[in-house]
Design an enzyme around this catalytic site. Structure first.
Site, PDB file in Angstrom:
ATOM      1  N   GLY A  38      -3.772  -3.128 -39.145  1.00 35.31           N
ATOM      2  CA  GLY A  38      -3.360  -1.856 -39.719  1.00 35.31           C
ATOM      3  C   GLY A  38      -1.947  -1.440 -39.382  1.00 35.31           C
ATOM      4  O   GLY A  38      -1.496  -0.371 -39.799  1.00 35.31           O
ATOM      5  N   LYS A  41       1.723  -5.323 -41.183  1.00 33.45           N
ATOM      6  CA  LYS A  41       2.289  -6.674 -41.266  1.00 33.45           C
ATOM      7  C   LYS A  41       2.330  -7.201 -42.701  1.00 33.45           C
ATOM      8  O   LYS A  41       3.372  -7.636 -43.184  1.00 33.45           O
ATOM      9  CB  LYS A  41       1.469  -7.641 -40.394  1.00 33.45           C
ATOM     10  CG  LYS A  41       1.402  -7.273 -38.935  1.00 33.45           C
ATOM     11  CD  LYS A  41       0.525  -8.215 -38.153  1.00 33.45           C
ATOM     12  CE  LYS A  41      -0.914  -8.190 -38.602  1.00 33.45           C
ATOM     13  NZ  LYS A  41      -1.562  -6.858 -38.422  1.00 33.45           N
ATOM     14  N   SER A  42       1.181  -7.167 -43.354  1.00 27.36           N
ATOM     15  CA  SER A  42       1.112  -7.693 -44.719  1.00 27.36           C
ATOM     16  C   SER A  42       1.944  -6.865 -45.683  1.00 27.36           C
ATOM     17  O   SER A  42       2.631  -7.404 -46.557  1.00 27.36           O
ATOM     18  CB  SER A  42      -0.352  -7.735 -45.194  1.00 27.36           C
ATOM     19  OG  SER A  42      -1.110  -8.621 -44.408  1.00 27.36           O
ATOM     20  N   SER A 109      -2.434 -12.626 -34.783  1.00 28.31           N
ATOM     21  CA  SER A 109      -2.073 -13.591 -33.719  1.00 28.31           C
ATOM     22  C   SER A 109      -1.942 -12.876 -32.370  1.00 28.31           C
ATOM     23  O   SER A 109      -0.841 -12.755 -31.837  1.00 28.31           O
ATOM     24  CB  SER A 109      -0.794 -14.356 -34.078  1.00 28.31           C
ATOM     25  OG  SER A 109       0.213 -13.535 -34.612  1.00 28.31           O
TER      26      SER A 109
END
Length: 203
Positions: A38, A41-42, A109
């Protein structure tokens, strides 16, 4: 099959990474977006991809969720499976970089050792670690997929930030604070970072 098996040899193309970069008219590298679920990043990776496309830079997003629909669909969320998922994305990123592309990898990650493992796959300068900083409180407030709520209710064990730790990068190449910066502002910071270090022009 074990990649160290003596019956396996690396097949080399007559084209080099440099050949492909010359054709694309720009270098290639991987930008590795890491942060809590949340954190954005994307969102940032896809926004940057669009900006790079507008600048005639060939780029592709490797999104953590998308990867788990295919390449990582046999993996769960144990520590070993997370490590293997990161390794696989690292290996694919390495191939894409060799193909002359910008890779925008957006994965939680959470373990610093796993991120270090991926960095070591690349030559110096080819791996850019971007820490997408956002507090747990804000990420949980956003909860775009409703996962934090499920984690709090015990439906998702080992959820990063709740039941599993996230190792904050000690020395990332770039920090983006998505609590303080809008998406356009963050993308502008990314572009400036790439321009100042000549990642957008052949060296």
């Amino acid at each position: 099959m074990d990649s160290n098996n003596g019956n396996i040899a690396w097949q080399r193309s007559n084209l080099t990474r440099q050949d492909r970069q010359l054709k694309n008219r720009h270098p290639s590298c991987v930008l590795w977006f890491t942060g809590l679920p949340g954190s954005g990043k994307s969102t940032l990776a896809f926004a940057l991809e669009q900006e790079l496309f507008a600048r005639n830079v060939s780029a592709y997003v490797l999104d953590g969720d998308n990867i788990r629909h295919g390449l990582g669909r046999d993996l769960g969320f144990s520590a070993d499976d997370r490590k293997e998922n990161v390794r696989r994305v690292g290996e694919v990123s390495k191939l894409f970089v060799d193909a002359g592309l910008f890779v925008l990898a957006a994965l939680i990650s959470p373990n610093s050792s796993d991120r270090r493992m991926v960095r070591e796959m690349f030559e110096p300068g080819d791996f850019i670690e971007i820490y997408v900083r956002c507090s747990l409180t804000e990420c949980e407030k956003r909860d775009p997929k409703g996962l934090y709520k499920k984690a709090r209710n015990g439906q998702i064990p080992n959820f990063t930030g709740i039941g599993a730790n996230y190792d904050v990068p000690e020395s990332p190449d770039l920090v983006l604070d998505t609590e303080q910066q809008t998406v356009p502002e963050s993308v502008a910071v990314l572009i400036r970072y790439l321009e100042e270090r000549n990642y957008l022009t052949l060296r």
